[in-house]
Design a protein around this motif. Structure first.
Motif, short mmCIF file in Angstrom:
data_model
loop_
_atom_site.label_atom_id
_atom_site.label_comp_id
_atom_site.label_asym_id
_atom_site.label_seq_id
_atom_site.Cartn_x
_atom_site.Cartn_y
_atom_site.Cartn_z
N GLU A 6 0.82 -1.21 0.00
CA GLU A 6 0.00 0.00 0.00
C GLU A 6 0.86 1.26 0.00
OE1 GLU A 6 -2.84 -0.25 3.15
OE2 GLU A 6 -3.95 -1.88 2.20
N GLU A 7 1.93 1.24 -0.78
CA GLU A 7 2.77 2.43 -0.94
C GLU A 7 2.12 3.41 -1.92
OE1 GLU A 7 6.47 0.95 -2.33
OE2 GLU A 7 7.07 0.06 -0.42
N ILE A 8 1.18 2.92 -2.71
CA ILE A 8 0.49 3.77 -3.67
C ILE A 8 -0.73 4.39 -2.99
CG2 ILE A 8 -0.82 3.79 -5.83
CD1 ILE A 8 1.13 1.72 -6.89
N GLU A 9 -0.81 5.72 -3.04
CA GLU A 9 -1.84 6.47 -2.32
C GLU A 9 -2.59 7.36 -3.29
OE1 GLU A 9 -2.11 9.79 1.31
OE2 GLU A 9 -0.16 8.98 0.65
N LEU A 10 -3.83 7.66 -2.95
CA LEU A 10 -4.63 8.57 -3.76
C LEU A 10 -4.64 9.96 -3.13
CD1 LEU A 10 -7.76 6.48 -4.84
CD2 LEU A 10 -5.51 6.66 -5.90
N TYR A 11 -4.43 10.96 -3.98
CA TYR A 11 -4.63 12.34 -3.60
C TYR A 11 -5.90 12.81 -4.31
CZ TYR A 11 -0.10 13.04 -1.31
OH TYR A 11 0.96 13.00 -0.44
N TYR A 12 -6.54 13.83 -3.76
CA TYR A 12 -7.85 14.23 -4.28
C TYR A 12 -7.84 15.72 -4.62
CZ TYR A 12 -9.17 9.70 -2.46
OH TYR A 12 -9.24 8.35 -2.22
N GLN A 13 -8.17 16.02 -5.88
CA GLN A 13 -8.26 17.42 -6.30
C GLN A 13 -9.73 17.83 -6.34
OE1 GLN A 13 -6.64 18.61 -10.17
NE2 GLN A 13 -5.87 20.45 -9.15
N VAL A 37 -14.59 15.30 -6.19
CA VAL A 37 -13.12 15.28 -6.22
C VAL A 37 -12.67 14.33 -7.33
CG1 VAL A 37 -12.82 15.79 -3.77
CG2 VAL A 37 -13.01 13.41 -4.52
N GLU A 38 -11.47 14.57 -7.81
CA GLU A 38 -10.84 13.66 -8.76
C GLU A 38 -9.69 12.95 -8.05
OE1 GLU A 38 -8.33 13.59 -12.99
OE2 GLU A 38 -9.26 15.46 -12.30
N ALA A 39 -9.69 11.63 -8.10
CA ALA A 39 -8.64 10.84 -7.45
C ALA A 39 -7.41 10.79 -8.35
CB ALA A 39 -9.15 9.43 -7.17
N LEU A 40 -6.27 11.14 -7.81
CA LEU A 40 -5.01 11.15 -8.55
C LEU A 40 -4.00 10.26 -7.82
CD1 LEU A 40 -4.90 14.99 -9.25
CD2 LEU A 40 -5.59 13.18 -10.83
N VAL A 41 -3.30 9.44 -8.58
CA VAL A 41 -2.42 8.43 -8.00
C VAL A 41 -1.05 9.02 -7.67
CG1 VAL A 41 -1.36 6.16 -8.35
CG2 VAL A 41 -3.60 6.66 -9.33
N ARG A 42 -0.52 8.65 -6.52
CA ARG A 42 0.83 9.00 -6.12
C ARG A 42 1.49 7.76 -5.53
NH1 ARG A 42 -0.83 12.66 -8.65
NH2 ARG A 42 -0.90 14.89 -8.10
N TRP A 43 2.77 7.63 -5.76
CA TRP A 43 3.50 6.48 -5.23
C TRP A 43 4.55 6.99 -4.24
CZ3 TRP A 43 6.50 2.48 -8.76
CH2 TRP A 43 7.05 1.47 -7.94
N HIS A 44 4.40 6.60 -3.00
CA HIS A 44 5.42 6.93 -2.00
C HIS A 44 6.52 5.89 -2.07
CE1 HIS A 44 3.26 10.21 0.03
NE2 HIS A 44 2.17 9.52 -0.22
N HIS A 45 7.45 6.13 -2.98
CA HIS A 45 8.52 5.17 -3.20
C HIS A 45 9.51 5.24 -2.03
CE1 HIS A 45 11.92 3.13 -5.15
NE2 HIS A 45 11.04 2.63 -5.99
N PRO A 46 9.91 4.09 -1.50
CA PRO A 46 10.78 4.11 -0.31
C PRO A 46 12.14 4.75 -0.56
CG PRO A 46 10.55 1.88 -1.18
CD PRO A 46 9.54 2.73 -1.89
N ILE A 105 -4.94 16.96 -2.67
CA ILE A 105 -4.77 16.87 -1.22
C ILE A 105 -4.86 15.41 -0.81
CG2 ILE A 105 -5.64 17.69 1.01
CD1 ILE A 105 -7.17 19.86 -0.55
N ALA A 106 -4.02 15.02 0.14
CA ALA A 106 -4.10 13.66 0.70
C ALA A 106 -5.43 13.51 1.43
CB ALA A 106 -2.94 13.41 1.65
N ALA A 107 -5.95 12.30 1.48
CA ALA A 107 -7.26 12.04 2.08
C ALA A 107 -7.32 12.50 3.52
CB ALA A 107 -7.59 10.55 1.99
N GLY A 108 -6.24 12.33 4.26
CA GLY A 108 -6.23 12.71 5.66
C GLY A 108 -6.34 14.20 5.89
N GLU A 109 -5.97 15.02 4.90
CA GLU A 109 -6.01 16.47 5.04
C GLU A 109 -7.25 17.07 4.40
OE1 GLU A 109 -2.45 17.85 3.24
OE2 GLU A 109 -1.15 16.52 4.40
#
Length: 690
Positions: A421-428, A441-450, A647-651
Motif C-alpha cells: 500500500e505504498e500507492i496512495e490517492l490524492y484528491y483534487q 473530487v478527482e482521485a489522482l495516484v501518487r507512489w510513496h517510493h521508499p 490533497i491527501a485524504a487525511g487532510e
C-alpha cells in the motif's frame, strides 16, 4: 534491400554450377560409365537408390531454416568406389533433374546441387585414383584399399558440405566460418557417418544384390538418430507455438550479425515489437483465439522481410526482428513502415476480422551498442517510447535512455508497492463556479517510493499498461477511491469521486463487473462514482469501447470525457457516447485569456456541452481571471491550483471544513464566493469589500 543478398549468393552459386557442369561434361565425354567387368545389376540398383534417396530426402528443422539430408550421397559414393566417377556424377545429375521436374525444385537450386555433387565426387575420385587403383573390375576390396576409400570419403564429405554451407551462410548473411563449424559437426553425425556404410553396400552387392535393401535398415536408423538430434536442437531454439526462433536463437544471431557488421562496416538493426491490445483478444475471445492470432504474425512479417532477416517470438505478444547488413537508418525505418502496414490488414480469427497494431522500437549496432544485451535493452527503451507516443515505431536516442534504468527497476517494484500500500490517492476538489461549493473530487495516484520519494503517475502508469500490471493497479485505485468516498459520505459529505481509466482498462470487458463488485462491497451508490476517459482511448477501438461504456452507464455509473479537445473523436461519436460530463483540457483554459483561439475552443466547448445536456468542467484554473471568465461563459465546474492542489485524504476534511466556513462567512457578508480559503485570499477579499 534484396540486392545485398543476391549480389553475394548468385555469383557464388553461378561459379559452383558452371565449374560442376564443366567437370560433368568432361567426365561424360570420356565415355567410361561404370567399371568394365562389373555387374550391370549392381550398377542399376545403386543408381535406383541414388534417385530414390534424392526424391525422398529427410527434412530436418535446423537452427537457421528447414534443411534436407539426402541418402543419395551415400549411394553415389558407393557408385564412385565400385563403378567410377562418371557413373556417380551422372546418377546424381539424373536424380537432380527428376527432383527439378517432380519435386518442384528451382532451376538455380538444382543447377547448384548438380555442380556441388559433381565437384565433390570428382575431388573424391581424384584422391581415390591417387592413393589406389579402386575401382577394379570384378575385384573385391582389399584391406589396403580401405585407407584410400576413407580418405576419398573425407574429401567427398568436406567438399560437398563446405560448398553447401558457404551457399547457405551467404544466403542468410551469417558468418561463413562460424556456420561451417556448426554445420560440419552436425553433418558428420548424419551424412558423414552414412558414407562409412558405402563400402559395406558395395561388398554386399558384390556378394548378393538382395543384401543391399537389408543394409538400408542401419542407414535409416542412422538418419533417424540424426533427425532426432536436429529436432532436439530445433525445439531448444524455437517457440513451440509459432515455430519462430526464440530468445536464445535470436541472441545468437544478433551476436553473429554484430560480428559480421564489424567486419563489413555495415549497420545491424534490432527491432522489438509489442502487439497493442492483444490482452483484449485473450479476454474477449479466449486464449485459443489469441494463440491463433500469434501464429499469423510470423507469416505476415515474413512477407515484407528478406530471407536473411530473422523473426523471433520472445514471449507473450512480444516479437523481435533482426535486420543484418542494413544500408542505413532510413532503410530500417522503411522496413518498420512495411511491418506496420502488413499488420494493419485485418486478421481472420474463427470467422472474425480483428485489427491489431504494434509498437516497434529500433536500435542499431554499432551506433547504440556493440553487444547483444545493450542492443536489446535499447530497442526495448525505444519500443516503450513508441507505445507512449503511439507513433508506430521509434528509433532509440540517448535522451530516452535516462529513464530506462529507473523504468526497469520500477516495473519489478510496482506489484510490491500495491501489496505494501505504498500507492496512495490524492484528491483534487471540483467546485461549482457559481457558488464555489465543492461537489466532487478527482482521485489522482501518487507512489510513496521508499527510495525515490513521491512519484507522479506519468513516471509509472505507462509501464503498467505494457507489463500486465494495469489491471491490478486499476482495481487497487478504484477500491481505494470507492472506500474513501464511502467514508466521506458517512461523515455527512455529499461528494462524488472521479477516477481516471486508462485506454487498456477501458477495453477490458471485465471492468463493469469489477466496479459493480467494489461498489457493492463498500456500500457506495453507483452515481457517486464517476469514470474519466479520454477521446483517444475510445477511438482505439470505438465499437468495443462503446459497448463497455454502455454497460457502465446501465449500472448507473457516471462518465466524464477527459481532456476534451485534444483527441480526434467526431461529433457523431460524442453524440452517441453515454457521458454525463465534458472536461475542457487545461492547455486551452490556461491560455484562454491570452490566446483568442484557445478562448474560442473553451467557449465552443461550453456551448456544445450545454446543447447536449452535459455538465462542463474546466481544468487548469489557476487564476481569479480564469475563474471569473469561465463563470461568465456559463461553465458549470472548475478545478485547478486556484482552487486547490491535490490533497491527501487525511487532510481533505480539514481543508473542506475551512473552505465551507469561508464561503459561509462570505455569504453572510453578501460577498462573492471565495475560490480559496487561505488567509491571504480572505484578506484580499476583505480589502475589496472595503
Amino acid at each position: 534491400m534484396q540486392t545485398v543478398r543476391s549480389s553475394r549468393v548468385r555469383p557464388y552459386a553461378t561459379v559452383v554450377s558452371v565449374a560442376g557442369f564443366a567437370v560433368l561434361f568432361f567426365t561424360a565425354a570420356s565415355g567410361r560409365v561404370g567399371a568394365s567387368g562389373s555387374s550391370s545389376g549392381q550398377f542399376w540398383l545403386l543408381v535406383a537408390f541414388v534417385v530414390l534417396g534424392e526424391m525422398l530426402p529427410i527434412r530436418l528443422p535446423r537452427r537457421n531454416a528447414d534443411e534436407e539430408i539426402s541418402m543419395a550421397t551415400a549411394f553415389s559414393f558407393a557408385l564412385l568406389i565400385s563403378q567410377g566417377v562418371a557413373a556417380a556424377v551422372l546418377a546424381l545429375a539424373l536424380a537432380e533433374l527428376l527432383a527439378y521436374f517432380f519435386r518442384g525444385k528451382t532451376f538455380s537450386r538444382s543447377a547448384f546441387n548438380i555442380g556441388q555433387y559433381t565437384l565433390a565426387l570428382a575431388a573424391s575420385g581424384a584422391v581415390l585414383s591417387l592413393l589406389s587403383n579402386v575401382p577394379r573390375p570384378g575385384v573385391p576390396f582389399e584391406t589396403a584399399d580401405l585407407l584410400a576409400i576413407a580418405a576419398a570419403a573425407i574429401v567427398f564429405f568436406l567438399v560437398n558440405n563446405v560448398l553447401t554451407s558457404v551457399w547457405f551462410a551467404l544466403q542468410q548473411e551469417i558468418p561463413v566460418v562460424d556456420h561451417l563449424m556448426r554445420d560440419l559437426s552436425f553433418r558428420a553425425s548424419t551424412a558423414g557417418a552414412s558414407l562409412a556404410l558405402a563400402p559395406v553396400v558395395v561388398i554386399a552387392a558384390q556378394h548378393s544384390l538382395p543384401l543391399i535393401p537389408v543394409l538400408l535398415l542401419p542407414v535409416l536408423a542412422l538418419y533417424k538418430g540424426g533427425r532426432q538430434a536436429a529436432l532436439n536442437e530445433y525445439q531448444a531454439l524455437h517457440d513451440n507455438l509459432t515455430n519462430l526462433p526464440n530468445r536464445v536463437l535470436l541472441q545468437d544471431r544478433v551476436q553473429q550479425a554484430i560480428l559480421t557488421g564489424d567486419r563489413e562496416k555495415s549497420l545491424v538493426a534490432v527491432m522489438l515489437m509489442d502487439l497493442d491490445r492483444f490482452k483484449e483478444v485473450n479476454d474477449t475471445l479466449g486464449h485459443h483465439s489469441g494463440d491463433l492470432l500469434l501464429k499469423q504474425i510470423g507469416p505476415r512479417l515474413r512477407s515484407v522481410l528478406r530471407e536473411s532477416d530473422t523473426i523471433a517470438r520472445l514471449g507473450g505478444d512480444e516479437f523481435a526482428v533482426l535486420l543484418p547488413n542494413v544500408p542505413d537508418r532510413a532503410a530500417a525505418a522503411q522496413v518498420a513502415d512495411k511491418i506496420k502496414r502488413a499488420l494493419d490488414l485485418p486478421f481472420e480469427i474463427q470467422g472474425l476480422r480483428l485489427n491489431i497494431e504494434a509498437s516497434i522500437g529500433i536500435a542499431f549496432a554499432p551506433d547504440h551498442g556493440r553487444d547483444v544485451e545493450t542492443l536489446m535493452q535499447r530497442a526495448d527503451v525505444a519500443m516503450y517510447v513508441s507505445k507512449g507516443t503511439r507513433s508506430g515505431y521509434a528509433i532509440y536516442t540517448t535522451e530516452q535512455d535516462r529513464h530506462s534504468p529507473n523504468r526497469l527497476a520500477l516495473v519489478g517494484q510496482i506489484r510490491t508497492a500495491l501489496e505494501k500500500e505504498e500507492i496512495e490517492l490524492y484528491y483534487q476538489p471540483k467546485a461549482e463556479l457559481l457558488t464555489g461549493h465543492i461537489k466532487g473530487v478527482e482521485a489522482l495516484v501518487r507512489w510513496h517510493h521508499p527510495e525515490r520519494g513521491l512519484l507522479f503517475p506519468d513516471e509509472f502508469i505507462p509501464m503498467t499498461e505494457n507489463t500486465g500490471l494495469i489491471e491490478p493497479l486499476t482495481v487497487y485505485v478504484l477500491e481505494a477511491a470507492i472506500k474513501q468516498c464511502r467514508v466521506w459520505q458517512e461523515a455527512g459529505l455529499d461528494l462524488t469521486v472521479a477516477v481516471n481509466v486508462s485506454p487498456r482498462s477501458l477495453l477490458d470487458s471485465q471492468l463493469p463487473d469489477q466496479i459493480e463488485r467494489l461498489l457493492r462491497k463498500w456500500g457506495l451508490r453507483s452515481s457517486a462514482l464517476r469514470l474519466e476517459i479520454t477521446e483517444s482511448s475510445i477511438m482505439e477501438d470505438p465499437v468495443r469501447a462503446m459497448g463497455i461504456l454502455d454497460r457502465l452507464s446501465e449500472k448507473g455509473i457516471s462518465l466524464a470525457l477527459d481532456d476534451f479537445g485534444t483527441g480526434y473523436s467526431s461529433l457523431s461519436y460524442l453524440k452517441r457516447l453515454p457521458v454525463n460530463e465534458l472536461k475542457i483540457d487545461k492547455s486551452f483554459v490556461m491560455n484562454m485569456t491570452a490566446d483568442e483561439d484557445d478562448a474560442v475552443i473553451v467557449r465552443s466547448t461550453i456551448e456544445l456541452g450545454r446543447n447536449l445536456g452535459l455538465e462542463v468542467v474546466a481544468e487548469g484554473v489557476e487564476t481569479e481571471e480564469h475563474w471569473q471568465t469561465l463563470a461568465d461563459l456559463g461553465c458549470d465546474f472548475a478545478q485547478g491550483y486556484y482552487l486547490s492542489r491535490p490533497i491527501a485524504a487525511g487532510e481533505f476534511m480539514q481543508w473542506l471544513r475551512a473552505r465551507e466556513k469561508s464561503l459561509q462567512q462570505a455569504d453572510e457578508l453578501h460577498h462573492e464566493p471565495a475560490p480559496d480559503s487561505t488567509p491571504e485570499s480572505k484578506r484580499k477579499k476583505a480589502d475589496k469589500s472595503e
